[in-house]
Write a protein that holds these residues in place. Structure first.
Motif, PDB file in Angstrom:
ATOM      1  N   HIS A 155      28.736  63.343  14.122  1.00  0.00           N
ATOM      2  CA  HIS A 155      27.680  62.444  13.658  1.00  0.00           C
ATOM      3  C   HIS A 155      28.069  61.012  14.042  1.00  0.00           C
ATOM      4  O   HIS A 155      29.169  60.558  13.725  1.00  0.00           O
ATOM      5  CB  HIS A 155      27.526  62.531  12.138  1.00  0.00           C
ATOM      6  CG  HIS A 155      26.971  63.837  11.664  1.00  0.00           C
ATOM      7  ND1 HIS A 155      25.661  63.972  11.249  1.00  0.00           N
ATOM      8  CD2 HIS A 155      27.536  65.065  11.544  1.00  0.00           C
ATOM      9  CE1 HIS A 155      25.448  65.227  10.889  1.00  0.00           C
ATOM     10  NE2 HIS A 155      26.570  65.915  11.052  1.00  0.00           N
ATOM     11  N   THR A 156      27.165  60.313  14.738  1.00  0.00           N
ATOM     12  CA  THR A 156      27.471  58.953  15.174  1.00  0.00           C
ATOM     13  C   THR A 156      26.326  58.004  14.848  1.00  0.00           C
ATOM     14  O   THR A 156      25.162  58.406  14.766  1.00  0.00           O
ATOM     15  CB  THR A 156      27.718  58.890  16.699  1.00  0.00           C
ATOM     16  OG1 THR A 156      26.557  59.374  17.401  1.00  0.00           O
ATOM     17  CG2 THR A 156      28.928  59.704  17.083  1.00  0.00           C
ATOM     18  N   SER A 157      26.686  56.758  14.669  1.00  0.00           N
ATOM     19  CA  SER A 157      25.701  55.674  14.551  1.00  0.00           C
ATOM     20  C   SER A 157      26.311  54.420  15.160  1.00  0.00           C
ATOM     21  O   SER A 157      27.532  54.259  15.162  1.00  0.00           O
ATOM     22  CB  SER A 157      25.306  55.432  13.089  1.00  0.00           C
ATOM     23  OG  SER A 157      26.444  55.142  12.297  1.00  0.00           O
ATOM     24  N   LEU A 158      25.462  53.544  15.701  1.00  0.00           N
ATOM     25  CA  LEU A 158      25.902  52.267  16.266  1.00  0.00           C
ATOM     26  C   LEU A 158      25.388  51.127  15.403  1.00  0.00           C
ATOM     27  O   LEU A 158      24.270  51.186  14.876  1.00  0.00           O
ATOM     28  CB  LEU A 158      25.392  52.097  17.698  1.00  0.00           C
ATOM     29  CG  LEU A 158      26.108  52.842  18.812  1.00  0.00           C
ATOM     30  CD1 LEU A 158      25.630  52.334  20.167  1.00  0.00           C
ATOM     31  CD2 LEU A 158      27.615  52.705  18.722  1.00  0.00           C
ATOM     32  N   TRP A 159      26.199  50.071  15.299  1.00  0.00           N
ATOM     33  CA  TRP A 159      25.900  48.964  14.384  1.00  0.00           C
ATOM     34  C   TRP A 159      26.068  47.623  15.087  1.00  0.00           C
ATOM     35  O   TRP A 159      26.985  47.451  15.903  1.00  0.00           O
ATOM     36  CB  TRP A 159      26.846  49.014  13.181  1.00  0.00           C
ATOM     37  CG  TRP A 159      26.715  50.266  12.366  1.00  0.00           C
ATOM     38  CD1 TRP A 159      27.076  51.537  12.728  1.00  0.00           C
ATOM     39  CD2 TRP A 159      26.170  50.373  11.057  1.00  0.00           C
ATOM     40  NE1 TRP A 159      26.795  52.427  11.732  1.00  0.00           N
ATOM     41  CE2 TRP A 159      26.240  51.747  10.685  1.00  0.00           C
ATOM     42  CE3 TRP A 159      25.634  49.449  10.156  1.00  0.00           C
ATOM     43  CZ2 TRP A 159      25.790  52.200   9.459  1.00  0.00           C
ATOM     44  CZ3 TRP A 159      25.195  49.899   8.925  1.00  0.00           C
ATOM     45  CH2 TRP A 159      25.267  51.255   8.592  1.00  0.00           C
ATOM     46  N   ARG A 160      25.186  46.678  14.753  1.00  0.00           N
ATOM     47  CA  ARG A 160      25.312  45.291  15.199  1.00  0.00           C
ATOM     48  C   ARG A 160      24.941  44.385  14.045  1.00  0.00           C
ATOM     49  O   ARG A 160      23.884  44.556  13.421  1.00  0.00           O
ATOM     50  CB  ARG A 160      24.381  45.001  16.380  1.00  0.00           C
ATOM     51  CG  ARG A 160      24.847  45.534  17.715  1.00  0.00           C
ATOM     52  CD  ARG A 160      23.888  45.171  18.821  1.00  0.00           C
ATOM     53  NE  ARG A 160      24.231  45.817  20.083  1.00  0.00           N
ATOM     54  CZ  ARG A 160      23.376  46.018  21.063  1.00  0.00           C
ATOM     55  NH1 ARG A 160      22.112  45.609  20.943  1.00  0.00           N
ATOM     56  NH2 ARG A 160      23.768  46.611  22.170  1.00  0.00           N
ATOM     57  N   GLY A 161      25.811  43.414  13.774  1.00  0.00           N
ATOM     58  CA  GLY A 161      25.519  42.460  12.716  1.00  0.00           C
ATOM     59  C   GLY A 161      25.230  43.103  11.383  1.00  0.00           C
ATOM     60  O   GLY A 161      24.375  42.637  10.621  1.00  0.00           O
ATOM     61  N   GLY A 162      25.912  44.198  11.080  1.00  0.00           N
ATOM     62  CA  GLY A 162      25.701  44.890   9.816  1.00  0.00           C
ATOM     63  C   GLY A 162      24.454  45.748   9.776  1.00  0.00           C
ATOM     64  O   GLY A 162      24.123  46.311   8.737  1.00  0.00           O
ATOM     65  N   GLU A 163      23.757  45.899  10.894  1.00  0.00           N
ATOM     66  CA  GLU A 163      22.522  46.689  10.944  1.00  0.00           C
ATOM     67  C   GLU A 163      22.770  47.994  11.687  1.00  0.00           C
ATOM     68  O   GLU A 163      23.335  48.009  12.783  1.00  0.00           O
ATOM     69  CB  GLU A 163      21.424  45.896  11.662  1.00  0.00           C
ATOM     70  CG  GLU A 163      20.134  46.688  11.845  1.00  0.00           C
ATOM     71  CD  GLU A 163      19.125  45.974  12.725  1.00  0.00           C
ATOM     72  OE1 GLU A 163      18.046  46.547  12.963  1.00  0.00           O
ATOM     73  OE2 GLU A 163      19.432  44.847  13.187  1.00  0.00           O
ATOM     74  N   ASN A 164      22.330  49.097  11.103  1.00  0.00           N
ATOM     75  CA  ASN A 164      22.415  50.394  11.742  1.00  0.00           C
ATOM     76  C   ASN A 164      21.290  50.505  12.768  1.00  0.00           C
ATOM     77  O   ASN A 164      20.107  50.531  12.413  1.00  0.00           O
ATOM     78  CB  ASN A 164      22.287  51.505  10.698  1.00  0.00           C
ATOM     79  CG  ASN A 164      22.444  52.903  11.291  1.00  0.00           C
ATOM     80  OD1 ASN A 164      22.537  53.067  12.500  1.00  0.00           O
ATOM     81  ND2 ASN A 164      22.475  53.906  10.432  1.00  0.00           N
ATOM     82  N   LEU A 165      21.640  50.569  14.045  1.00  0.00           N
ATOM     83  CA  LEU A 165      20.631  50.588  15.095  1.00  0.00           C
ATOM     84  C   LEU A 165      19.819  51.881  15.092  1.00  0.00           C
ATOM     85  O   LEU A 165      18.759  51.951  15.711  1.00  0.00           O
ATOM     86  CB  LEU A 165      21.295  50.407  16.456  1.00  0.00           C
ATOM     87  CG  LEU A 165      22.083  49.111  16.662  1.00  0.00           C
ATOM     88  CD1 LEU A 165      22.614  49.035  18.085  1.00  0.00           C
ATOM     89  CD2 LEU A 165      21.232  47.892  16.345  1.00  0.00           C
ATOM     90  N   LEU A 166      20.293  52.893  14.392  1.00  0.00           N
ATOM     91  CA  LEU A 166      19.572  54.160  14.345  1.00  0.00           C
ATOM     92  C   LEU A 166      18.675  54.286  13.113  1.00  0.00           C
ATOM     93  O   LEU A 166      18.074  55.344  12.888  1.00  0.00           O
ATOM     94  CB  LEU A 166      20.549  55.344  14.375  1.00  0.00           C
ATOM     95  CG  LEU A 166      20.939  55.819  15.778  1.00  0.00           C
ATOM     96  CD1 LEU A 166      21.898  54.838  16.431  1.00  0.00           C
ATOM     97  CD2 LEU A 166      21.543  57.195  15.736  1.00  0.00           C
ATOM     98  N   ALA A 167      18.567  53.235  12.320  1.00  0.00           N
ATOM     99  CA  ALA A 167      17.759  53.302  11.104  1.00  0.00           C
ATOM    100  C   ALA A 167      16.341  53.739  11.432  1.00  0.00           C
ATOM    101  O   ALA A 167      15.752  53.324  12.432  1.00  0.00           O
ATOM    102  CB  ALA A 167      17.749  51.943  10.401  1.00  0.00           C
ATOM    103  N   GLY A 168      15.816  54.607  10.603  1.00  0.00           N
ATOM    104  CA  GLY A 168      14.467  55.108  10.807  1.00  0.00           C
ATOM    105  C   GLY A 168      14.140  56.185   9.802  1.00  0.00           C
ATOM    106  O   GLY A 168      14.875  56.402   8.833  1.00  0.00           O
ATOM    107  N   GLY A 169      13.055  56.872  10.046  1.00  0.00           N
ATOM    108  CA  GLY A 169      12.590  57.870   9.102  1.00  0.00           C
ATOM    109  C   GLY A 169      12.236  59.169   9.779  1.00  0.00           C
ATOM    110  O   GLY A 169      12.810  59.525  10.813  1.00  0.00           O
ATOM    111  N   PRO A 170      11.254  59.890   9.232  1.00  0.00           N
ATOM    112  CA  PRO A 170      10.900  61.224   9.727  1.00  0.00           C
ATOM    113  C   PRO A 170      10.426  61.268  11.172  1.00  0.00           C
ATOM    114  O   PRO A 170      10.417  62.331  11.783  1.00  0.00           O
ATOM    115  CB  PRO A 170       9.779  61.662   8.778  1.00  0.00           C
ATOM    116  CG  PRO A 170       9.972  60.852   7.551  1.00  0.00           C
ATOM    117  CD  PRO A 170      10.509  59.537   8.004  1.00  0.00           C
TER     118      PRO A 170
END
Length: 459
Positions: A258-273
């Motif tokens: 499981h991976t996620s990328l972050w910039r400036g404290g923001e999860n670039l993969l944030a989203g929903g359904p």
């Protein structure tokens, strides 16, 4: 710098000795995903902290059977030595082996310089490149493994399940309750943060999840988790198989990433359904999807991996599609929610197992995803269905294809993708391919079950 390392080595040696530790095991993973190691007396730590311990350069071309695949550049003969240097900030006293401590190692040249075949350095470079772009990553592993009774006769190859289910039931773990308790206790003592432990789908199967952390720590902890689990199994008279497919009749062991990328404290993969909300998250998914055939050659590289990738087994057998919470998809997007928060969003790679070198696998994965962001790639719409149930024409129309199914096909996909092949560099790539070819040549006249049995306990 050398004197500082020596002083730190003295401090650590004194502290470990006071706790009853007599040896430090320095571990790394080879190009088959197999942990290798050297163990040194703690009294030697001041010197080892500076100069490491000598190992043959040929570990770069050990195949899965411990044969040496001579012939790739720099690996023509037995003349050569490198130094294995412990990462002092990762030294951990092993709760299940209290007389020993453990640390991941880094391989350097005889004079202390960078060595082209060191896998940990590859991931370090990728992490540094991401950081230069203001990006960080979080990585978490789900580790599936089979738990079996120890055979009373060493010649007996029959597998005796230590639990027989039901799948996902607390009843399944009752026969191995002591083992599970030891794993959880020892993992915490060893600094591993567990998400959960449960009986998995297959008979004798268990899954353990590690909390997400930075990529280098995640790779180190994956190796430490193996040592922790194996020590607990030994203490309870059990045997554990991390192999991608211990037997054709059983469930495969995926080590989902499981991976996620972050910039400036923001999860670039944030989203929903519907998937990632921003263009960066979409680009990350698209980048992974584009490079998946080459990526799988590093994340699931063994003949056991290829045998595991069967439709209908949540193994990610096809490329060309992704899904939101679709467990048959090779890339499963896990969205955030009101309950968990948007920052929970991540992408799970199903095509991953214990035969992957974790440092190379994560380096390639992050490179593929970051390239997708940089190039503003756009993925196709997510798929909720299982393409394994479609007819061939329907899959072809949707651009869905089986992942490479032989060593030669994997090699073609990897070599034909300069972005992923370039992560390793020419020398390491040649060594990696040499051991893949050696494995394939050894297995050429053997049936699949014989190959799986030979590698059942290797990882």
């Amino acid at each position: 710098m050398s004197e500082q390392l020596r002083d730190r080595g003295r401090e650590l040696a004194a502290a470990l000795a006071a706790d009853g530790v007599v040896g430090l095991t320095i571990a790394w993973a080879d190009n088959n995903g197999i942990p290798r190691s050297r163990t040194v007396p703690v009294s030697a730590l001041p010197q080892v902290a500076v100069a490491g311990v000598g190992v043959t350069h040929l570990f770069a071309v050990f195949d899965t059977n411990d044969a040496i695949a001579y012939g790739s550049p720099g690996m023509q003969n037995a003349s050569g030595d490198v130094r294995l240097v412990p990462q002092l900030d990762r030294i951990t006293r092993l709760a299940g082996q209290p007389a020993l401590a453990w640390a991941p190692g880094k391989q350097v040249t005889a004079d202390g310089g960078p060595w082209a075949f060191d896998q940990r350095s590859v991931l370090e470079r990728v992490v540094e490149a991401l950081a230069a772009d203001g990006t960080t990553a979080l990585v978490g592993y789900e580790m599936e493994f089979g738990v079996f009774e120890q055979a009373t006769d060493p010649e007996d190859t029959e597998l005796l399940a230590a639990h027989s289910g039901p799948a996902y039931s607390p009843h399944a773990l009752l026969p191995i309750d002591g083992f599970i308790a030891s794993v959880m206790r020892d993992a915490e003592a060893n600094g591993l943060r567990l998400g959960q432990v449960h009986a998995e789908y297959g008979p004798a199967q268990v899954e353990l999840s590690l909390a997400a952390t930075d990529p280098l720590t995640a790779a180190d902890q994956q190796l430490l988790a193996r040592q922790t689990i194996l020590a607990a199994a030994e203490a309870h008279g059990l045997r554990v198989s991390f192999a991608p497919l211990p037997t054709l009749n059983g469930a495969g062991n995926g080590w989902h990433v499981h991976t996620s990328l972050w910039r400036g404290g923001e999860n670039l993969l944030a989203g929903g359904p519907e998937g990632p909300r921003g263009t960066a998250g979409a680009g990350y998914v698209a980048g992974l999807l584009r490079d998946l055939p080459a990526l799988a050659a590093l994340t699931a590289p063994s003949l056991g991996s290829l045998a595991r990738q069967r439709p209908g087994f949540f193994a990610g057998a096809f490329s060309g599609f992704w899904g939101v919470e679709n467990r048959e998809a090779p890339l499963r997007y896990v969205p955030g929610s009101a309950l968990l928060g948007e920052d929970h969003a991540n992408v799970e790679l199903k095509v991953s197992d214990a035969s992957a070198n974790p440092y190379l696998a994560l380096a390639a994965l992050l490179t593929a995803g970051a390239a997708g962001i940089e190039e503003n790639l756009v993925p196709p719409a997510p798929t909720a269905e299982d393409p394994g149930t479609w007819k061939k024409k329907q899959r072809a129309a949707a651009g869905v294809e089986r992942l490479p199914g032989t060593q030669a096909e994997q090699e073609e996909a990897l070599v034909g993708n300069p972005r992923i092949a370039g992560v390793l560099g020419d020398d390491l790539l040649a060594a990696f391919l040499a051991v893949r070819r050696a494995d394939a040549a050894w297995a050429a006249e053997k049936d699949t079950e014989e190959v799986l049995a030979a590698w059942r306990w290797r990882y």
